[in-house]
Design an enzyme around this catalytic site. Structure first.
Site, mmCIF file in Angstrom:
data_model
loop_
_atom_site.group_PDB
_atom_site.id
_atom_site.type_symbol
_atom_site.label_atom_id
_atom_site.label_comp_id
_atom_site.label_asym_id
_atom_site.label_seq_id
_atom_site.Cartn_x
_atom_site.Cartn_y
_atom_site.Cartn_z
ATOM 1 N N ASP A 81 -9.848 3.179 6.099
ATOM 2 C CA ASP A 81 -8.707 3.100 7.006
ATOM 3 C C ASP A 81 -9.107 3.676 8.365
ATOM 4 O OD1 ASP A 81 -6.313 3.314 8.355
ATOM 5 O OD2 ASP A 81 -5.335 4.582 6.868
ATOM 6 N N GLU A 130 -7.897 3.889 12.210
ATOM 7 C CA GLU A 130 -6.770 3.687 13.108
ATOM 8 C C GLU A 130 -6.682 4.836 14.092
ATOM 9 O OE1 GLU A 130 -2.820 4.832 11.175
ATOM 10 O OE2 GLU A 130 -3.995 4.132 9.454
ATOM 11 N N ASP A 152 0.857 -1.187 0.000
ATOM 12 C CA ASP A 152 0.000 0.000 0.000
ATOM 13 C C ASP A 152 0.889 1.231 0.000
ATOM 14 O OD1 ASP A 152 -0.057 1.104 3.041
ATOM 15 O OD2 ASP A 152 -0.163 -1.073 3.111
#
Length: 250
Positions: A131, A133, A42
């Site tokens: 995503d 996090e 990524d």
């Protein structure tokens, strides 16, 4: 992933034996040491200019590429990377860095879908990844949200992305963040592929309720021909044919 200049990173994931969820195109196999896996990376603009032909020739078969963040940021290298990866034969997917404290999930899902995160059945385009996090900015580890508030935000994003694209988004997270910030929420794993982050030689414990991992980010210090400096390395939990099946929703 290198999400932002000060981004915090993640951990995790475990294993299971063969099991496929047709609705989401998910695949479950044993751990990388015991079963087929497919190598990937990524990237974002932090990797600079990438020679995608060299990347593909080095054996990399898929890439998640940063597209958007929050409600107004688009990665300056996304368009170049996304097209060049496709042309080199790399199966690619976009990802969105979530900022749950600045807008609704729906607003950010629409922003992603309108800025590179859409989907097409062309054998080389994965559903986009959300995503989730630790917050690298002000506002607390869980973006100032309660567990119920975070669940509602994530569900809003997922529902909107599916409405826009017809696909279940991939969810990128760590076990620690997910369990703490969503309160061990299990519902998304019925349909959404898990992309687990754990920088280790083993996947480890999965987020609550996740029966298996689909993608595993196992290091942030990988080396790949065509990319200067370190890069995040990943596995897909299956062979290339199953990854193409996920891409095509078959």
């Amino acid at each position: 992933m290198t999400r932002t200049g000060t981004s915090v990173r993640r951990l995790l994931a475990a294993t299971l034996a063969a099991l496929a969820t047709a609705a989401a195109g998910l695949v479950a196999t044993a751990t990388p040491a015991a079963a087929a896996t497919t190598p990937g990376i990524d990237v974002s603009h932090y990797q600079g200019a990438i020679n995608w032909t060299s990347v593909r020739n080095a054996g990399i078969q898929f890439a998640f590429i940063k597209a958007t963040e929050g409600t107004s940021y688009k990665d300056p290298r996304f368009n170049t990377n996304y097209v060049a990866a496709y042309n080199a034969g790399v199966i690619r997917g976009a990802y969105h860095f979530a900022r749950p404290n600045i807008s609704s999930g729906a607003v950010q899902a629409n922003y992603l879908a309108s800025n590179g995160g859409a989907w097409s059945a062309d054998s080389r385009t994965l559903p986009a990844a959300l995503d989730l996090e630790a917050n690298p900015y002000a506002g607390g580890y869980c973006y100032g949200k309660t567990t119920s508030g975070m669940r509602a935000w994530v569900q809003d994003f997922l529902n909107t992305y599916r409405s826009r694209t017809g696909r279940y988004a991939v969810i990128y997270t760590t076990t620690s963040w997910w369990n703490q910030c969503t309160g061990n929420w299990t519902a998304p794993w019925a349909n959404h592929p898990l992309w687990i982050a754990r920088w280790s030689s083993t996947v480890g414990t999965l987020p609550a309720g996740a029966p298996f991992w689909s993608f595993w980010q196992y290091t942030d210090r990988g080396s790949v021909a065509g990319i200067s400096g370190g890069v995040d390395r990943n596995y897909w939990n299956g062979d290339r044919s199953r990854l193409i099946a996920l891409a095509n929703n078959t």
